[in-house]
Design an enzyme around this catalytic site. Structure first.
Site, PDB file in Angstrom:
ATOM      1  N   GLU A  13       0.885  -1.250   0.071  1.00 60.04           N
ATOM      2  CA  GLU A  13       0.078  -0.084   0.103  1.00 60.04           C
ATOM      3  C   GLU A  13       0.867   1.133   0.077  1.00 60.04           C
ATOM      4  OE1 GLU A  13      -3.187   0.472  -0.369  1.00 60.04           O
ATOM      5  OE2 GLU A  13      -3.649  -1.628  -0.249  1.00 60.04           O
TER       6      GLU A  13
ATOM      7  N   ASP B 137      -6.201   8.337  -0.922  1.00 64.21           N
ATOM      8  CA  ASP B 137      -5.817   7.493   0.014  1.00 64.21           C
ATOM      9  C   ASP B 137      -4.601   8.202   1.023  1.00 64.21           C
ATOM     10  OD1 ASP B 137      -7.474   5.449  -0.504  1.00 64.21           O
ATOM     11  OD2 ASP B 137      -5.910   4.382  -1.765  1.00 64.21           O
TER      12      ASP B 137
END
Length: 151
Positions: free
Chosen positions: A55, A69
Site C-alpha cells: 500500500e 488514500d
C-alpha cells in the site's frame, strides 16, 4: 502583496513540517509497533506487514491524490478520514505523520467494518487482495520482494 508572500511562506513552512514529521518504517520496526499496539491481533502482524508494504512501502507520508488514500495504511478519505469522511474521526493529514497510533486505530476500524461486511477485513485494501491474500496467520513471509513479484 506583502500579506500574500507572508501567507505563501507560511504555507510552505507548514508543508515542510509535515514532511519532516513523516517516517519510512522498516518491516521489522513496523511489525514491532503493531505488536505493541492495542487491539492488534498478533496472528495478523505478517498480513499487516505485507499489506502496508504494497500500500505505502512503509511510508507514513504516502498520499495518493487520485484515489484519496492517506498514510501508511492508505486510508481512503471518502469514508474514513476528514474531510469529507468521518468514520474514523481523524483528519486525513494526521494519517501522514510519523505517529501511526491514530492510523492503526483507523485501520482497525476499517478492518472491523469489512470483517463485518465480507468476513475478511483485509479485503478493504487492494494491496492485500493483489499480493497478500495467500498469507495465512501462521506464515512469516520474506518481504524484500521485487516490485513485480507476488507473495
Amino acid at each position: 502583496m506583502i500579506k500574500f508572500f507572508f501567507l505563501l511562506g507560511l504555507c510552505c513552512c507548514c508543508r515542510l513540517l509535515v514532511e519532516v514529521r513523516s517516517k519510512v518504517f522498516s518491516p521489522e520496526e513496523f511489525g514491532e509497533v503493531m505488536r505493541n499496539a492495542s487491539g492488534v491481533n498478533a496472528s495478523h502482524i505478517e498480513i499487516w506487514k505485507c499489506l502496508v508494504k504494497w500500500e505505502s512501502s512503509f511510508d507514513t507520508a504516502a498520499h495518493n491524490t487520485k484515489s484519496g488514500d492517506h498514510g501508511i495504511f492508505q486510508i481512503n478519505e471518502k469514508w474514513w478520514c476528514s474531510p469529507p469522511g468521518k468514520y474514523c474521526q481523524v483528519a486525513c493529514v494526521s494519517l501522514r505523520d510519523d505517529d501511526i497510533t491514530d492510523d492503526i486505530e483507523c485501520a482497525l476500524s476499517v478492518y472491523d467494518e469489512h470483517e463485518r461486511i465480507s468476513g475478511n477485513g483485509f479485503r478493504a485494501w487492494h494491496g492485500y487482495t493483489k499480493h497478500c491474500i495467500n498469507i495465512t496467520t501462521a506464515e512469516e513471509p520474506e518481504l524484500d520482494l521485487k516490485e513485480n513479484e507476488t507473495i
